[in-house]
Scaffold this motif. Structure first.
Motif, PDB file in Angstrom:
ATOM      1  N   GLN A   1      38.808  44.860  41.728  1.00 16.03           N
ATOM      2  CA  GLN A   1      40.034  44.076  41.655  1.00 16.03           C
ATOM      3  C   GLN A   1      41.218  44.949  41.250  1.00 16.03           C
ATOM      4  O   GLN A   1      42.338  44.778  41.751  1.00 16.03           O
ATOM      5  N   SER A   2      40.977  45.893  40.363  1.00 12.63           N
ATOM      6  CA  SER A   2      42.029  46.812  39.942  1.00 12.63           C
ATOM      7  C   SER A   2      42.501  47.675  41.114  1.00 12.63           C
ATOM      8  O   SER A   2      43.709  47.917  41.274  1.00 12.63           O
ATOM      9  N   PHE A   3      41.565  48.125  41.935  1.00 11.92           N
ATOM     10  CA  PHE A   3      41.960  48.916  43.099  1.00 11.92           C
ATOM     11  C   PHE A   3      42.714  48.068  44.114  1.00 11.92           C
ATOM     12  O   PHE A   3      43.674  48.538  44.739  1.00 11.92           O
ATOM     13  N   TYR A   4      42.298  46.821  44.276  1.00 13.15           N
ATOM     14  CA  TYR A   4      43.008  45.921  45.186  1.00 13.15           C
ATOM     15  C   TYR A   4      44.467  45.765  44.775  1.00 13.15           C
ATOM     16  O   TYR A   4      45.381  45.791  45.613  1.00 13.15           O
ATOM     17  N   MET A   5      44.714  45.637  43.491  1.00 15.22           N
ATOM     18  CA  MET A   5      46.087  45.523  43.011  1.00 15.22           C
ATOM     19  C   MET A   5      46.829  46.852  43.147  1.00 15.22           C
ATOM     20  O   MET A   5      48.043  46.882  43.337  1.00 15.22           O
ATOM     21  N   ALA A   6      46.093  47.979  43.075  1.00 14.97           N
ATOM     22  CA  ALA A   6      46.722  49.289  43.250  1.00 14.97           C
ATOM     23  C   ALA A   6      47.226  49.477  44.681  1.00 14.97           C
ATOM     24  O   ALA A   6      48.173  50.248  44.909  1.00 14.97           O
ATOM     25  N   ILE A   7      46.614  48.780  45.637  1.00 23.46           N
ATOM     26  CA  ILE A   7      47.079  48.878  47.029  1.00 23.46           C
ATOM     27  C   ILE A   7      48.525  48.401  47.134  1.00 23.46           C
ATOM     28  O   ILE A   7      49.324  48.954  47.908  1.00 23.46           O
TER      29      ILE A   7
ATOM     30  N   VAL B   1      36.718  54.486  41.654  1.00 26.83           N
ATOM     31  CA  VAL B   1      36.370  53.063  41.662  1.00 26.83           C
ATOM     32  C   VAL B   1      34.861  52.892  41.512  1.00 26.83           C
ATOM     33  O   VAL B   1      34.074  53.560  42.200  1.00 26.83           O
ATOM     34  N   ASP B   2      34.460  52.002  40.610  1.00 27.12           N
ATOM     35  CA  ASP B   2      33.054  51.633  40.446  1.00 27.12           C
ATOM     36  C   ASP B   2      32.766  50.453  41.370  1.00 27.12           C
ATOM     37  O   ASP B   2      33.189  49.321  41.108  1.00 27.12           O
ATOM     38  N   LEU B   3      32.053  50.697  42.452  1.00 22.84           N
ATOM     39  CA  LEU B   3      31.823  49.671  43.465  1.00 22.84           C
ATOM     40  C   LEU B   3      30.877  48.575  42.996  1.00 22.84           C
ATOM     41  O   LEU B   3      30.769  47.533  43.653  1.00 22.84           O
ATOM     42  N   SER B   4      30.196  48.786  41.880  1.00 21.92           N
ATOM     43  CA  SER B   4      29.307  47.748  41.344  1.00 21.92           C
ATOM     44  C   SER B   4      30.013  46.858  40.318  1.00 21.92           C
ATOM     45  O   SER B   4      29.420  45.920  39.788  1.00 21.92           O
ATOM     46  N   ASN B   5      31.284  47.156  40.046  1.00 25.24           N
ATOM     47  CA  ASN B   5      32.045  46.421  39.035  1.00 25.24           C
ATOM     48  C   ASN B   5      33.195  45.683  39.697  1.00 25.24           C
ATOM     49  O   ASN B   5      34.080  46.298  40.294  1.00 25.24           O
ATOM     50  N   ASN B   6      33.178  44.358  39.620  1.00 20.60           N
ATOM     51  CA  ASN B   6      34.234  43.557  40.247  1.00 20.60           C
ATOM     52  C   ASN B   6      35.612  43.804  39.639  1.00 20.60           C
ATOM     53  O   ASN B   6      36.626  43.745  40.334  1.00 20.60           O
ATOM     54  N   ASP B   7      35.654  44.087  38.336  1.00 20.31           N
ATOM     55  CA  ASP B   7      36.942  44.364  37.697  1.00 20.31           C
ATOM     56  C   ASP B   7      37.550  45.654  38.243  1.00 20.31           C
ATOM     57  O   ASP B   7      38.766  45.743  38.450  1.00 20.31           O
ATOM     58  N   SER B   8      36.713  46.641  38.477  1.00 20.47           N
ATOM     59  CA  SER B   8      37.190  47.903  39.046  1.00 20.47           C
ATOM     60  C   SER B   8      37.671  47.703  40.474  1.00 20.47           C
ATOM     61  O   SER B   8      38.698  48.254  40.879  1.00 20.47           O
TER      62      SER B   8
ATOM     63  N   ILE C   1      44.776  45.075  52.990  1.00 21.20           N
ATOM     64  CA  ILE C   1      44.857  44.069  51.922  1.00 21.20           C
ATOM     65  C   ILE C   1      43.999  42.854  52.260  1.00 21.20           C
ATOM     66  O   ILE C   1      43.287  42.311  51.397  1.00 21.20           O
ATOM     67  N   SER C   2      44.043  42.438  53.519  1.00 18.26           N
ATOM     68  CA  SER C   2      43.254  41.283  53.947  1.00 18.26           C
ATOM     69  C   SER C   2      41.756  41.528  53.797  1.00 18.26           C
ATOM     70  O   SER C   2      41.002  40.618  53.426  1.00 18.26           O
ATOM     71  N   LEU C   3      41.313  42.753  54.078  1.00 22.05           N
ATOM     72  CA  LEU C   3      39.885  43.074  53.980  1.00 22.05           C
ATOM     73  C   LEU C   3      39.466  43.351  52.535  1.00 22.05           C
ATOM     74  O   LEU C   3      38.400  42.936  52.095  1.00 22.05           O
ATOM     75  N   ALA C   4      40.340  44.070  51.795  1.00 19.38           N
ATOM     76  CA  ALA C   4      39.972  44.489  50.440  1.00 19.38           C
ATOM     77  C   ALA C   4      39.917  43.324  49.461  1.00 19.38           C
ATOM     78  O   ALA C   4      39.140  43.363  48.498  1.00 19.38           O
ATOM     79  N   LYS C   5      40.711  42.301  49.689  1.00 21.34           N
ATOM     80  CA  LYS C   5      40.719  41.187  48.737  1.00 21.34           C
ATOM     81  C   LYS C   5      39.397  40.424  48.726  1.00 21.34           C
ATOM     82  O   LYS C   5      39.082  39.729  47.747  1.00 21.34           O
ATOM     83  N   ASP C   6      38.610  40.541  49.804  1.00 18.21           N
ATOM     84  CA  ASP C   6      37.333  39.828  49.877  1.00 18.21           C
ATOM     85  C   ASP C   6      36.189  40.585  49.198  1.00 18.21           C
ATOM     86  O   ASP C   6      35.128  40.006  48.973  1.00 18.21           O
ATOM     87  N   ILE C   7      36.396  41.854  48.885  1.00 18.82           N
ATOM     88  CA  ILE C   7      35.297  42.649  48.322  1.00 18.82           C
ATOM     89  C   ILE C   7      34.864  42.130  46.951  1.00 18.82           C
ATOM     90  O   ILE C   7      33.668  41.924  46.713  1.00 18.82           O
ATOM     91  N   PRO C   8      35.775  41.889  45.991  1.00 18.80           N
ATOM     92  CA  PRO C   8      35.313  41.358  44.698  1.00 18.80           C
ATOM     93  C   PRO C   8      35.017  39.861  44.709  1.00 18.80           C
ATOM     94  O   PRO C   8      34.566  39.315  43.698  1.00 18.80           O
ATOM     95  N   ASP C   9      35.233  39.197  45.854  1.00 21.83           N
ATOM     96  CA  ASP C   9      35.078  37.738  45.927  1.00 21.83           C
ATOM     97  C   ASP C   9      33.845  37.311  46.723  1.00 21.83           C
ATOM     98  O   ASP C   9      33.772  36.179  47.204  1.00 21.83           O
ATOM     99  N   ILE C  10      32.891  38.202  46.844  1.00 19.49           N
ATOM    100  CA  ILE C  10      31.724  37.919  47.688  1.00 19.49           C
ATOM    101  C   ILE C  10      30.944  36.708  47.188  1.00 19.49           C
ATOM    102  O   ILE C  10      30.527  35.842  47.970  1.00 19.49           O
ATOM    103  N   GLU C  11      30.750  36.626  45.890  1.00 16.38           N
ATOM    104  CA  GLU C  11      29.926  35.546  45.331  1.00 16.38           C
ATOM    105  C   GLU C  11      30.517  34.177  45.652  1.00 16.38           C
ATOM    106  O   GLU C  11      29.820  33.261  46.104  1.00 16.38           O
TER     107      GLU C  11
END
Length: 405
Positions: free
Chosen positions: A384-390, A375-382, A297-307
């Motif tokens: 984020q959806s996987f992060y919540m699925a964790i 999961v679409d790795l180029s889509n932040n919404d996708s 969870i700690s690592l995955a939450k940063d993936i859609p927040d790179i910008e």
């Protein structure tokens, strides 16, 4: 009588005669309008604008007809022009209806839901309940009422403190959230900085205060430790703001959640039930498994927040390695977690526990793999959806650990 005086006198009498006739006719035409206004006076003390204008039109039409022998405008044209305009003006002049109270409450609750991050809150409840049940050696010897009271004693202060944790994190990340999560109440402006500070500060005081009043020392000190770790993770003070470092962020988040959501309810329930403190195999398994989940969870939450993290100067693993590598690293950790569960289940001396643990975790690993490949790795919404699925996978795991023996 001189001619000049006679002409002036006659002219004056003629003027007064016609003037009196004009005023008399005006009063006669005005009388129906007055009567109509009285008849149309409604309960609110207001007149229908459209009907009044129509009656005024009838008066002036008749008046002008008497003076000039004709009408200024036909009835149909007058009604069409002025009544439509009056209706249009009336609709614009009316004050806007206030927002219905139910809609206002709904919007307020939705805003508070976004501020509270309820998706993690439900996982927190399932974790506390699972660890509380692990503290019960024999369900037949325990009063359901006593267990329920003990669980509520854990739940109330920890839920309040959980609100502090998510709130202080949003206070510290306002500028980042404006980039990564502009829908959050602080980033979007739905909550003012003052209101958010009041909520966070009152949650901190109420959380510690309620834990102190309840008198459970294990729960109180676990709450203190987990809160200090998450405060160090979030606040921007010297030697703090640990979320800037991948290692410190992972350690603080995983340790805080493991202590606050698993060890604290276990020790608290042992105190409430007045049972001897022991560490069953299921508790050890739980601590190992959930620690890996919280690491992910700690690592995955940063993936859609790179910008946003780049703009803030954070050195997250997702920035160093890229979102794709970190994502599949997280999937590998979760699959390893299920592998550990399968091994521990296979080593169980109880047959039903062995079968149930092995089969269920094998099924969960397949579901995880299927979900990860969608999961679409180029889509932040996708992402984020996987992060919540964790958190959903974590909630299921909180149920499965109860059958490990």
């Amino acid at each position: 009588m001189p001619f000049g005086l006679s002409a002036s006198f006659l002219k004056s009498r003629s003027f007064h005669h016609h003037g009196w006739k004009f005023l008399k006719e005006r009063e006669i035409h005005k009388q129906p309008l007055r009567n109509t206004r009285r008849a149309l006076w409604n309960n609110n003390g207001k007149l229908s604008k459209e009907y009044c204008i129509k009656m005024q039109h009838n008066y002036w039409k008749n008046h002008c007809t008497n003076l000039k022998g004709g009408s200024m405008m036909s009835d149909d044209k007058f009604e069409k022009k002025y009544l439509v305009n009056a209706t249009s003006k009336n609709s614009h002049d009316e004050p806007k209806k206030s927002q219905p109270i139910l809609e206002f409450i709904k919007d307020g609750m939705d805003t508070f839901r976004q501020f509270s991050r309820l998706y993690a809150f439900f996982s927190f409840i399932s974790s506390g309940l699972s660890s509380s049940l692990l503290a019960v050696d024999n369900l037949s010897n325990i009063s359901p009422k006593m267990f329920l009271i003990g669980f509520l004693q854990f739940l109330i202060p920890n839920c309040i403190m959980f609100q502090y944790i998510v709130g202080v994190n949003q206070l510290a990340d306002i500028e980042i959230d404006k980039i990564n999560k502009p829908y959050l109440p602080l980033a979007s402006g739905k909550y003012s900085l003052r209101n958010a500070i009041i909520i966070v500060a009152s949650s901190l005081l109420m959380g510690f205060g309620s834990a102190w009043v309840l008198g459970s020392r294990p729960m109180f000190w676990c709450l203190v430790i987990s809160t200090m770790l998450m405060t160090a993770y979030s606040v921007n003070l010297p030697l703090l703001r640990w979320k800037r470092s991948t290692i410190l962020a992972t350690l603080s988040l995983a340790s805080s959640m493991t202590i606050g959501q698993h060890i604290a309810p276990f020790l608290h329930m042992k105190t409430v039930l007045k049972k001897a403190l022991n560490y069953p195999r299921s508790l050890v398994f739980t601590v190992v498994v959930v620690s890996l989940f919280y690491t992910v969870i700690s690592l995955a939450k940063d993936i859609p927040d790179i910008e946003g993290d780049k703009a803030a100067g954070h050195k997250t693993l997702a920035i160093h390695l890229g979102p794709r590598r970190v994502f599949w690293f997280c999937i590998s950790l979760l699959q390893m977690t299920y592998g550990i569960a399968i091994i521990m289940g296979a080593l169980s001396p109880i047959l039903w526990s062995k079968i149930f643990t092995v089969v269920t975790h094998f099924i969960m690993s397949i579901i995880l793999w299927y979900r990860a490949n969608s999961v679409d790795l180029s889509n932040n919404d996708s992402l984020q959806s996987f992060y919540m699925a964790i958190f959903v996978f974590l909630s299921v795991e909180n149920f499965l650990v109860l059958f490990v023996r």
